[in-house]
Design a protein around this motif. Structure first.
Motif, PDB file in Angstrom:
ATOM      1  N   ILE A  88      -4.687   5.552   7.054  1.00  0.00           N
ATOM      2  CA  ILE A  88      -4.746   6.962   6.674  1.00  0.00           C
ATOM      3  C   ILE A  88      -3.424   7.654   6.963  1.00  0.00           C
ATOM      4  O   ILE A  88      -2.945   8.463   6.167  1.00  0.00           O
ATOM      5  CB  ILE A  88      -5.912   7.674   7.396  1.00  0.00           C
ATOM      6  N   THR A  89      -2.810   7.323   8.084  1.00  0.00           N
ATOM      7  CA  THR A  89      -1.524   7.914   8.426  1.00  0.00           C
ATOM      8  C   THR A  89      -0.453   7.527   7.414  1.00  0.00           C
ATOM      9  O   THR A  89       0.325   8.364   6.962  1.00  0.00           O
ATOM     10  CB  THR A  89      -1.089   7.473   9.843  1.00  0.00           C
ATOM     11  N   GLY A  90      -0.421   6.254   7.037  1.00  0.00           N
ATOM     12  CA  GLY A  90       0.567   5.789   6.067  1.00  0.00           C
ATOM     13  C   GLY A  90       0.382   6.414   4.699  1.00  0.00           C
ATOM     14  O   GLY A  90       1.331   6.905   4.085  1.00  0.00           O
ATOM     15  N   GLN A  94     -11.103   0.912  14.071  1.00  0.00           N
ATOM     16  CA  GLN A  94     -10.702   2.314  14.008  1.00  0.00           C
ATOM     17  C   GLN A  94      -9.189   2.456  13.951  1.00  0.00           C
ATOM     18  O   GLN A  94      -8.663   3.317  13.235  1.00  0.00           O
ATOM     19  CB  GLN A  94     -11.242   3.092  15.219  1.00  0.00           C
ATOM     20  N   ALA A 131      -0.823  -0.480   3.087  1.00  0.00           N
ATOM     21  CA  ALA A 131      -0.963   0.274   4.334  1.00  0.00           C
ATOM     22  C   ALA A 131      -2.057  -0.339   5.211  1.00  0.00           C
ATOM     23  O   ALA A 131      -1.887  -0.463   6.428  1.00  0.00           O
ATOM     24  CB  ALA A 131      -1.270   1.743   4.039  1.00  0.00           C
ATOM     25  N   GLY A 173      -1.435   9.143   4.026  1.00  0.00           N
ATOM     26  CA  GLY A 173      -1.358  10.603   4.143  1.00  0.00           C
ATOM     27  C   GLY A 173       0.061  11.123   4.166  1.00  0.00           C
ATOM     28  O   GLY A 173       0.360  12.168   3.578  1.00  0.00           O
ATOM     29  N   GLY A 174       0.959  10.404   4.818  1.00  0.00           N
ATOM     30  CA  GLY A 174       2.364  10.820   4.852  1.00  0.00           C
ATOM     31  C   GLY A 174       2.992  10.837   3.471  1.00  0.00           C
ATOM     32  O   GLY A 174       3.685  11.790   3.096  1.00  0.00           O
ATOM     33  N   VAL A 215      -7.168   4.397  10.993  1.00  0.00           N
ATOM     34  CA  VAL A 215      -6.264   5.512  11.312  1.00  0.00           C
ATOM     35  C   VAL A 215      -4.832   5.186  10.882  1.00  0.00           C
ATOM     36  O   VAL A 215      -4.118   6.037  10.344  1.00  0.00           O
ATOM     37  CB  VAL A 215      -6.337   5.871  12.811  1.00  0.00           C
ATOM     38  N   GLY A 216      -4.396   3.947  11.067  1.00  0.00           N
ATOM     39  CA  GLY A 216      -3.056   3.545  10.642  1.00  0.00           C
ATOM     40  C   GLY A 216      -2.883   3.649   9.138  1.00  0.00           C
ATOM     41  O   GLY A 216      -1.861   4.137   8.647  1.00  0.00           O
ATOM     42  N   ALA A 264      -1.281  -2.067   8.827  1.00  0.00           N
ATOM     43  CA  ALA A 264      -2.002  -1.604  10.018  1.00  0.00           C
ATOM     44  C   ALA A 264      -2.757  -2.753  10.672  1.00  0.00           C
ATOM     45  O   ALA A 264      -2.808  -2.858  11.900  1.00  0.00           O
ATOM     46  CB  ALA A 264      -2.952  -0.472   9.643  1.00  0.00           C
ATOM     47  N   THR A 311       1.353  11.037   0.644  1.00  0.00           N
ATOM     48  CA  THR A 311       0.668  12.062  -0.143  1.00  0.00           C
ATOM     49  C   THR A 311       1.227  13.441   0.162  1.00  0.00           C
ATOM     50  O   THR A 311       1.489  14.229  -0.756  1.00  0.00           O
ATOM     51  CB  THR A 311      -0.851  12.018   0.130  1.00  0.00           C
TER      52      THR A 311
END
Length: 97
Positions: free
Chosen positions: A14-16, A7, A43, A18-19, A11-12, A47, A21
């Motif tokens: 997605i954060t990378g 997990q 990413a 998403g930022g 999440v790591g 992570a 994006t």
């Protein structure tokens, strides 16, 4: 936050992604994740390096900087050698012009 290793990696990543994006959307460009070769893969690897460092009790700035360096190196190698992330068979990606 109490996440397990899998997990935390998700999440790591997605954060990378998403930022970047969000950055692209705010400056009114097509998000890089939709048009460039390697974007999410570095990413995920970065992570994973952070999570492995945590599992091995090697927390701290050296682990964070090392993970960032690995992520950056993979991304730059992908850009330099024009490497694309894998995509489903039979699907062709068009390069943005």
């Amino acid at each position: 936050m109490g996440f397990g290793p899998a997990q935390a990696v998700i999440v790591g990543a997605i954060t990378g992604v998403g930022g970047g994006t969000l950055r692209d959307v705010l400056i009114r460009q097509v998000p890089s994740v939709l048009s460039s070769g390697l974007y999410a893969v570095p990413a995920l690897v970065g992570a994973t390096v952070v999570v492995l460092a945590d599992v091995l009790d090697a927390r701290g700035p050296v682990a964070a900087i090392g993970a960032a360096a690995v992520c950056f190196a993979i991304r730059m190698l992908g850009v330099h050698f024009d490497v694309d992330a894998p995509f489903p068979p039979g699907e062709r990606r068009r390069r943005p012009e």
